[in-house]
Enzyme design. Structure first.
Site, PDB file in Angstrom:
ATOM      1  N   ASN A  35       0.827  -1.210   0.000  1.00  0.00           N
ATOM      2  CA  ASN A  35       0.000   0.000   0.000  1.00  0.00           C
ATOM      3  C   ASN A  35       0.856   1.253   0.000  1.00  0.00           C
ATOM      4  O   ASN A  35       1.945   1.294   0.575  1.00  0.00           O
ATOM      5  CB  ASN A  35      -0.921   0.019   1.227  1.00  0.00           C
ATOM      6  CG  ASN A  35      -1.954  -1.085   1.159  1.00  0.00           C
ATOM      7  OD1 ASN A  35      -2.140  -1.675   0.097  1.00  0.00           O
ATOM      8  ND2 ASN A  35      -2.607  -1.353   2.266  1.00  0.00           N
ATOM      9  N   HIS A  77       5.763  -0.568  -2.751  1.00  0.00           N
ATOM     10  CA  HIS A  77       5.302   0.153  -3.948  1.00  0.00           C
ATOM     11  C   HIS A  77       5.267   1.663  -3.759  1.00  0.00           C
ATOM     12  O   HIS A  77       4.563   2.359  -4.482  1.00  0.00           O
ATOM     13  CB  HIS A  77       3.913  -0.364  -4.366  1.00  0.00           C
ATOM     14  CG  HIS A  77       3.956  -1.782  -4.866  1.00  0.00           C
ATOM     15  ND1 HIS A  77       2.847  -2.592  -4.910  1.00  0.00           N
ATOM     16  CD2 HIS A  77       4.985  -2.524  -5.349  1.00  0.00           C
ATOM     17  CE1 HIS A  77       3.206  -3.780  -5.399  1.00  0.00           C
ATOM     18  NE2 HIS A  77       4.491  -3.763  -5.656  1.00  0.00           N
TER      19      HIS A  77
HETATM   20  P1  NAD Z   1      -5.945  -6.065  -4.695  1.00  0.00           P
HETATM   21  O1  NAD Z   1      -6.936  -4.979  -4.941  1.00  0.00           O
HETATM   22  O2  NAD Z   1      -5.434  -6.847  -5.856  1.00  0.00           O
HETATM   23  O3  NAD Z   1      -6.576  -7.145  -3.697  1.00  0.00           O
HETATM   24  C1  NAD Z   1      -7.241  -6.779  -2.543  1.00  0.00           C
HETATM   25  C2  NAD Z   1      -7.431  -8.016  -1.680  1.00  0.00           C
HETATM   26  O4  NAD Z   1      -7.983  -7.613  -0.453  1.00  0.00           O
HETATM   27  C3  NAD Z   1      -8.383  -9.059  -2.279  1.00  0.00           C
HETATM   28  O5  NAD Z   1      -7.823 -10.331  -2.057  1.00  0.00           O
HETATM   29  C4  NAD Z   1      -9.656  -8.906  -1.439  1.00  0.00           C
HETATM   30  O6  NAD Z   1     -10.347 -10.111  -1.253  1.00  0.00           O
HETATM   31  C5  NAD Z   1      -9.085  -8.460  -0.125  1.00  0.00           C
HETATM   32  N1  NAD Z   1      -9.973  -7.655   0.703  1.00  0.00           N
HETATM   33  C6  NAD Z   1     -10.881  -6.714   0.328  1.00  0.00           C
HETATM   34  N2  NAD Z   1     -11.466  -6.177   1.415  1.00  0.00           N
HETATM   35  C7  NAD Z   1     -10.914  -6.795   2.491  1.00  0.00           C
HETATM   36  C8  NAD Z   1     -11.095  -6.669   3.895  1.00  0.00           C
HETATM   37  N3  NAD Z   1     -11.963  -5.801   4.413  1.00  0.00           N
HETATM   38  N4  NAD Z   1     -10.366  -7.468   4.702  1.00  0.00           N
HETATM   39  C9  NAD Z   1      -9.469  -8.361   4.198  1.00  0.00           C
HETATM   40  N5  NAD Z   1      -9.261  -8.526   2.876  1.00  0.00           N
HETATM   41  C10 NAD Z   1      -9.969  -7.736   2.040  1.00  0.00           C
HETATM   42  O7  NAD Z   1      -4.796  -5.411  -3.879  1.00  0.00           O
HETATM   43  P2  NAD Z   1      -3.270  -5.806  -3.698  1.00  0.00           P
HETATM   44  O8  NAD Z   1      -3.129  -7.288  -3.673  1.00  0.00           O
HETATM   45  O9  NAD Z   1      -2.746  -4.960  -2.615  1.00  0.00           O
HETATM   46  O10 NAD Z   1      -2.517  -5.385  -5.036  1.00  0.00           O
HETATM   47  C11 NAD Z   1      -2.674  -4.361  -5.757  1.00  0.00           C
HETATM   48  C12 NAD Z   1      -1.922  -3.030  -5.667  1.00  0.00           C
HETATM   49  O11 NAD Z   1      -2.871  -2.083  -5.231  1.00  0.00           O
HETATM   50  C13 NAD Z   1      -0.767  -2.779  -4.791  1.00  0.00           C
HETATM   51  O12 NAD Z   1       0.334  -2.640  -5.603  1.00  0.00           O
HETATM   52  C14 NAD Z   1      -1.043  -1.396  -4.137  1.00  0.00           C
HETATM   53  O13 NAD Z   1       0.037  -0.523  -4.405  1.00  0.00           O
HETATM   54  C15 NAD Z   1      -2.238  -0.881  -4.850  1.00  0.00           C
HETATM   55  N6  NAD Z   1      -3.273  -0.178  -4.074  1.00  0.00           N
HETATM   56  C16 NAD Z   1      -2.997   0.381  -2.863  1.00  0.00           C
HETATM   57  C17 NAD Z   1      -4.001   0.982  -2.124  1.00  0.00           C
HETATM   58  C18 NAD Z   1      -3.640   1.627  -0.800  1.00  0.00           C
HETATM   59  O14 NAD Z   1      -2.526   2.115  -0.644  1.00  0.00           O
HETATM   60  N7  NAD Z   1      -4.539   1.627   0.193  1.00  0.00           N
HETATM   61  C19 NAD Z   1      -5.305   0.979  -2.587  1.00  0.00           C
HETATM   62  C20 NAD Z   1      -5.569   0.386  -3.848  1.00  0.00           C
HETATM   63  C21 NAD Z   1      -4.529  -0.191  -4.577  1.00  0.00           C
END
Ligand code: NAD
Length: 230
Positions: free
Chosen positions: A87, A104
Site C-alpha cells: 500500500n 510500492h
Molecule cells: P488487490 O486490490 O489486488 O486485492 C485486494 C485483496 O484484499 C483481495 O484479495 C480482497 O479479497 C481483499 N480484501 C478486500 N477487502 C478486504 C477486507 N476488508 N479485509 C481483508 N481482505 C480484504 O490489492 P493488492 O493485492 O494490494 O494489489 C494491488 C496493488 O494495489 C498494490 O500494488 C497497491 O500498491 C495498490 N493499491 C494500494 C491501495 C492503498 O494504498 N490503500 C489501494 C488500492 C490499490
C-alpha cells in the site's frame, strides 16, 4: 522475541474507506490502471496522472487506521514486527507501527522524475504541474508504477526469510514480483492469510482465514499475545 513479518495489500485499508483495485470491476477508482499507473500514462498525460494521485492522497489524508492496523501496531510491544506493505497509504505509520517497508512507494512523498533519490514530503498537499525538484525536473508521486522496477524487493525478501510467523493480509497476490515474496518464507515458519478472496488457491502450508482484516487480524494478534496455558 519472535520475528513476525506481515505482508499486506489494499484489503487491509479497505475498511478505512480506501478502495482496493481488484474489486468487482477491475478498475481502480473508475480508472483503468494503464491510464493512471504506468510510465506510459505519465508520458501521455502528466496532468491526468497527477490529478489521479492528488485525489488518492486527499482520501488517504482523511482516512483513519482501522482495527487491523491498530492491532499490528500494538503487537510491536510483544514481538519484532516488520510490516511489508504494497500500500501507498500511511495508515500503518499513523496506527503507530515502527517498522514499515513500502514495496510500492508512498503517496505522501513526491520524487524527482529524473533522480529517484530526491524525495520530498508533500505534507498531504497536491503535486502540481510545474512543481520541480532541485534539478528542475517535474515532481511525480513516489509510487512504483506497473512496469517499473521494485527497488525494495530484495530487502523485503531478506526480511521475509527471518520470519518465525508470516502473516499475509488483504492482498489478492496477483501483483508480481510482490506476490513472489511468499517463496522466501522458511518452511518451519507459521503461515497465515487473512483475506476475502485470492487470485489462486493458497499454498496448503498457509492457514487461510477468509474474513475481514478488522476482525481476522485482531483475533490472531490476541492469540499471539495471550497464548493459552498448556
Ligand atoms: P488487490 O486490490 O489486488 O486485492 C485486494 C485483496 O484484499 C483481495 O484479495 C480482497 O479479497 C481483499 N480484501 C478486500 N477487502 C478486504 C477486507 N476488508 N479485509 C481483508 N481482505 C480484504 O490489492 P493488492 O493485492 O494490494 O494489489 C494491488 C496493488 O494495489 C498494490 O500494488 C497497491 O500498491 C495498490 N493499491 C494500494 C491501495 C492503498 O494504498 N490503500 C489501494 C488500492 C490499490
Amino acid at each position: 522475541m519472535k520475528n513476525i513479518v506481515v505482508f499486506g495489500g489494499a484489503g487491509i485499508s479497505a475498511e478505512s474507506g480506501l478502495k482496493t483495485f481488484r474489486a468487482a470491476d477491475g478498475l481502480w477508482e473508475e480508472h483503468r490502471l494503464e491510464d493512471v499507473a504506468t510510465p506510459g500514462a505519465w508520458q501521455r498525460d502528466q496532468d491526468m496522472v497527477l490529478r489521479f494521485y492528488n485525489e488518492r492522497r486527499r482520501t488517504v489524508v482523511t482516512a483513519q487506521p482501522n482495527a487491523a492496523h491498530l492491532a499490528l501496531a500494538a503487537l510491536d510491544q510483544h514481538a519484532n514486527v516488520q510490516i511489508i506493505t504494497q500500500n501507498i497509504d500511511d495508515l500503518h505509520e499513523r496506527a503507530g507501527s515502527k517498522n514499515v517497508l513500502h514495496l510500492h512507494g508512498e503517496i505522501m512523498l513526491a520524487r524527482s522524475s529524473i533522480d529517484e533519490t530526491l524525495l520530498y514530503d508533500t505534507h498531504g498537499k497536491d503535486i502540481q504541474s510545474g512543481d520541480f525538484c532541485e534539478k528542475r525536473s517535474q515532481l511525480r508521486p513516489h509510487v512504483v508504477w506497473f512496469g517499473e522496477a521494485v527497488p525494495l524487493f530484495e530487502p523485503a525478501a531478506a526480511l521475509v526469510e527471518r520470519a518465525d510467523i508470516f502473516l499475509v493480509v488483504g492482498t489478492s497476490l496477483a501483483v508480481y514480483p510482490a506476490a513472489s515474496l511468499l517463496q522466501f518464507v522458511r518452511p518451519d515458519a507459521e503461515k497465515y492469510i487473512v483475506t476475502l478472496d485470492l487470485a489462486e488457491t493458497p499454498r496448503r502450508d498457509f492457514v487461510w482465514l477468509k474474513e475481514k482484516a478488522s476482525t481476522g487480524v485482531p483475533a490472531l494478534v490476541a492469540e499471539w499475545i495471550n497464548p493459552p496455558f498448556d
